[in-house]
Write an enzyme that holds these catalytic residues in place. Sequence first.
Site, PDB file in Angstrom:
ATOM      1  N   TYR A   1      -1.853   0.118  10.835  1.00  0.00           N
ATOM      2  CA  TYR A   1      -2.002  -0.455   9.496  1.00  0.00           C
ATOM      3  C   TYR A   1      -0.757  -0.229   8.652  1.00  0.00           C
ATOM      4  O   TYR A   1      -0.250  -1.146   8.008  1.00  0.00           O
ATOM      5  CB  TYR A   1      -3.222   0.160   8.810  1.00  0.00           C
ATOM      6  CG  TYR A   1      -3.377  -0.241   7.364  1.00  0.00           C
ATOM      7  CD1 TYR A   1      -3.809  -1.514   7.014  1.00  0.00           C
ATOM      8  CD2 TYR A   1      -3.100   0.667   6.344  1.00  0.00           C
ATOM      9  CE1 TYR A   1      -3.948  -1.879   5.680  1.00  0.00           C
ATOM     10  CE2 TYR A   1      -3.252   0.313   5.009  1.00  0.00           C
ATOM     11  CZ  TYR A   1      -3.666  -0.959   4.686  1.00  0.00           C
ATOM     12  OH  TYR A   1      -3.802  -1.318   3.363  1.00  0.00           O
TER      13      TYR A   1
ATOM     14  N   THR B   1       0.827  -1.204   0.000  1.00  0.00           N
ATOM     15  CA  THR B   1       0.000   0.000   0.000  1.00  0.00           C
ATOM     16  C   THR B   1       0.858   1.249   0.000  1.00  0.00           C
ATOM     17  O   THR B   1       1.992   1.244   0.501  1.00  0.00           O
ATOM     18  CB  THR B   1      -0.911   0.009   1.248  1.00  0.00           C
ATOM     19  OG1 THR B   1      -1.552   1.295   1.357  1.00  0.00           O
ATOM     20  CG2 THR B   1      -0.111  -0.237   2.517  1.00  0.00           C
TER      21      THR B   1
END
Length: 354
Positions: free
Chosen positions: A175, A132
Amino acid sequence: MTNLASSSAPIVITGGCGFIGCNLADRLATRGDNVLILDSLIRAGVRENAQWLKSRHGDRITIAVGDIRDPITVIDSIKPAKAVLHLAAQVAVTSSIDSPMDDFEINARGTLNVLEAVRLHNPSAAMLFASTNKVYGRLIGNDQIARNGQRYQPIDPAMRPGVSEAAPLDLYSPYGCSKGAADQYVHDYARVYGLKTAVLRMSCIYGPRQFGTEDQGWIAHFVLSALRGTPLTIYGDGCQVRDALYVADAVDAWLAVLDGIDAARGRVFNLGGGPSNAISLLELIDLITPLAGPVSFGFADWRPGDQPWYVSDITALNRATGWQPRTTFADGLRSLHGWLAERFAQASGREALA
């Protein structure tokens, strides 16, 4: 170039009933590959995606219900594979803040389970990882951006072509930490163990089969909110910018790296729409309105780790594989709206008949 289609062994997709995973599975099965999906089937929409895949491809796609946190389940799935596309993950920053241990176990430990299964039981298999842009952190300070109409842009013109893979990592939020740790493990297993791994650091992927929520899949979430007539909450001021990539183009990129893994092994690539497909939240609302009607929205505080501006520099991926986005954002948004509008109408019809 590796000829993966020459073998009847399956390509394993972890999280293969999710949005990107099911689009990958559909393309692979269409071109003649056998696909084994490992998915826990706990997220909204994934069972519907599973039924869609089976209805289209029958026995060419096998769905195994399981969790990547269970190493035995992972080993059993990966042993017979000719390649592994690892997309199973906890995907929301907000959930990672609420439950950082769960986030770590799924994203970091789960990825290590996949890597160890490949290393110990199937070291010739290619393994691609869905990372990501969040691994880069906030990237840019408030004093380094300027507002231009309804969007932010970097003051330094050198940044405007996008963020390259050379940008330093700045893992922000649980995250970001869990995905960043997994990202680095995948990269390092190519260096230390010689595995055929590659990392794809994805920006905003959107398109059909996406069930957007406030926490993940923001483009689909905005379109769905307009279709349903429900108000949106914009965290920040709405001028934050992301580059968006249509899912069919993302699948093209994944398969380009997979089929060219002998040259791409050990590499890290940014995967997004690039500067030509960059859009702010407020600009998106203006584009949705003619398609789906007025969008009602309000504002709330910025969330931890929110990036005011992120655009992928996709030069490295283009040079390595020849890939580039083919779908304009306007065309991709129309496609997503059409799919969501049809599905929303069908769902409303079922509710009316119930």
